[in-house]
Design a protein around this motif. Sequence first.
Motif, PDB file in Angstrom:
ATOM      1  N   PRO A   1       0.849  -1.368  -0.129  1.00 57.36           N
ATOM      2  CA  PRO A   1      -0.493  -0.154  -0.097  1.00 57.36           C
ATOM      3  C   PRO A   1       0.903   1.148   0.036  1.00 57.36           C
ATOM      4  N   ALA A   2       1.802   1.394   0.663  1.00 59.16           N
ATOM      5  CA  ALA A   2       2.957   2.807   0.742  1.00 59.16           C
ATOM      6  C   ALA A   2       3.676   2.469  -0.988  1.00 59.16           C
ATOM      7  N   PHE A   3       3.659   1.752  -1.322  1.00 55.90           N
ATOM      8  CA  PHE A   3       4.095   1.789  -2.259  1.00 55.90           C
ATOM      9  C   PHE A   3       4.103   2.490  -3.492  1.00 55.90           C
TER      10      PHE A   3
ATOM     11  N   ASN B   1      -2.697   9.589  -0.237  1.00 51.72           N
ATOM     12  CA  ASN B   1      -2.831   8.342  -0.300  1.00 51.72           C
ATOM     13  C   ASN B   1      -3.080   7.450   0.062  1.00 51.72           C
ATOM     14  N   TYR B   2      -1.652   7.594   1.188  1.00 47.97           N
ATOM     15  CA  TYR B   2      -1.228   6.041   2.525  1.00 47.97           C
ATOM     16  C   TYR B   2      -2.040   6.873   3.308  1.00 47.97           C
ATOM     17  N   ALA B   3      -3.201   7.990   3.924  1.00 42.85           N
ATOM     18  CA  ALA B   3      -3.856   6.985   4.656  1.00 42.85           C
ATOM     19  C   ALA B   3      -5.465   6.411   4.124  1.00 42.85           C
ATOM     20  N   GLU B   4      -5.326   6.730   2.481  1.00 41.92           N
ATOM     21  CA  GLU B   4      -6.920   6.235   2.153  1.00 41.92           C
ATOM     22  C   GLU B   4      -6.412   4.706   2.324  1.00 41.92           C
ATOM     23  N   ALA B   5      -5.461   4.352   1.462  1.00 39.49           N
ATOM     24  CA  ALA B   5      -5.661   2.821   1.523  1.00 39.49           C
ATOM     25  C   ALA B   5      -5.010   1.944   2.928  1.00 39.49           C
ATOM     26  N   MET B   6      -4.975   2.444   3.384  1.00 43.33           N
ATOM     27  CA  MET B   6      -4.588   2.113   5.135  1.00 43.33           C
ATOM     28  C   MET B   6      -6.078   2.113   5.326  1.00 43.33           C
TER      29      MET B   6
END
Length: 456
Positions: A371-373, A449-454
Amino acid sequence: MSTSTSRSDAQIASEVAALLPDLVADLKALVAIPSIATDGYPTEPLFAAHDLIVDMLRDAGVERIDDLVIEGKTAPVILATVPGPSESAPTVLMYTHYDVVPADDVELWDTPPFEPAERDGAIYGRGSADSKANIVSILGALRVWGGKPPVTVKLVLEGQEEFGSPFDFYPVKNPELFAADAMVIADVGSVRPGVPTLTVALRGSAQVSVEARTLEADKHSGLYGGAAPDARLALIRALASLHDDNGDVAVPGLRREEWTGSSYTEAEFRELAEILDNVELQGTGSIGERIWSGPAITVIGFDAPNADAAVNAVAGAARAVLNVRVHPGQDAEEAQRAVIDHLKALRPFGVELTVTAGETGNGFAATTGGPAFDAAEAALTTAWGAQAGEMAGGGSIPLVMALDTAVPEAEKLLFGATDGYANIHGPNERVLIDELAKATEAKALFFRNYAEAMRS
C-alpha cells in the motif's frame, strides 16, 4: 492551510505553488550554512543548521521536537513527531540529513559553494541537492497540511550522515525508536529531470585485499629481471583475470540479472561519468544491468612507486585492495568469498597469493506492490505528470540496510528532490526548483494516498 484529509490533487498543487518562494528562501538559508561534520571543520555551523531546521519545523506546525545525542558523535539527530488525526492513522517515518561534504575544490565552482546562487531555474551550492532540498520538501509537505497531516509523521533528520554515521548501526540496537508502517528515505532522487523515480534496490559492497610476495627485498632489474619473479607483474596478471575481454566480471558465483526498470541511456551515462570521447564503455548489457543488477570489481588501491620516481627494480612484494559491488539480492559475504576463492585458486607465474577479507555490507531490495509503495508511485506520477519509474543505486546506503533490519515489516520508499545531473559531492552541485516543487507535492500527496489506502 486546510487540514481536511480529502484534499484534491489540484488543491495540493496550488498550495505547493504558493509556498514555493518561501521554500526556495528556506533552502538558500540552509545552503549558506557550511554544516560539515568531520574532523578539521568547526562544529558551530552544524549546530546553526540544526537550530534553523528546528525553527523551520516549529513554523511548519511541528510541536514535538527532541534531540538524539549519540555518545561520541557531535551533531544531534533531530527527532520530531507530528500526530495524525487518530491513533489508528498509519505512521510514516521520514529520514534525511542536514550535514554536507566539504567543498575544498572551490576553484572548480562557478560561484562560492556556500553562497547559494539561483540561476537557470536551479539553486547552486554545497548541500543544495544532498540533502537540504529534501529537508525543505518535507517541511513543505507538512506546511501544505497546515502541520496536521492525515498520517502520523516521524521525522529523523541526521547531522552526521556523510562521515562516520552512527545510524549505520544505531537503529538495529534501538528498533523501537524507528517503528513505523512505512519509511521514506529522502536521500536519493530521480534518474533525470522530469522523470519521477523510486529507488527500489541498492547494491551491496565488499572489500578484498590481495598480496603477492616473491623476494626478500626488491632487486636490480638489470641483474635479476627475467628470472626473479616480479610480484607486481604477478599481481597484475591475477587482477586481469577478474574480467573478461569485454570488461564483464568473470568471477564465478557473482549474481547478475537483467535490469527492467528505468535507466540512463548510454549517452547520458557517458556524460555523467565524463568518459573520454575515444573510450568505449566497459562491459556488455544495459547500463542498469552493469551498474545496478550486476557485480562490479574496482581496484581502489595498488602499492607501486610513483612513476616520476621510478626505480629499476624487480618488486619483491605488491598489494592491491578491491571494492566489490554486489547484486542487491546477494549476500555480500557470499560474493566476497567468491572473489577470494577465485584469487586463491590462481598461481600467476607460480606465485601464491595471500587474499584477505575486508568489510562487507549487504545490499537492499525493496518490497514493491504494497500500500505504501502504490501510494508513493501514484503520488510521484501525479506530481510530475509522468508515469513513475523504478531505478536502483550502484552504491550502498548503510542506513537503509540498518532500518530494514531494525523494522523489517515497514515498507521502505526511496525518493527525493534531486536528479542524476545534480552533481552531488562535486563542484556546482545544484537542485532544480521545479524538481523541489514536485518532490514537495509528491510527499504531500503521499500522505493523503497512504492514509486513504490504509483506511480502505
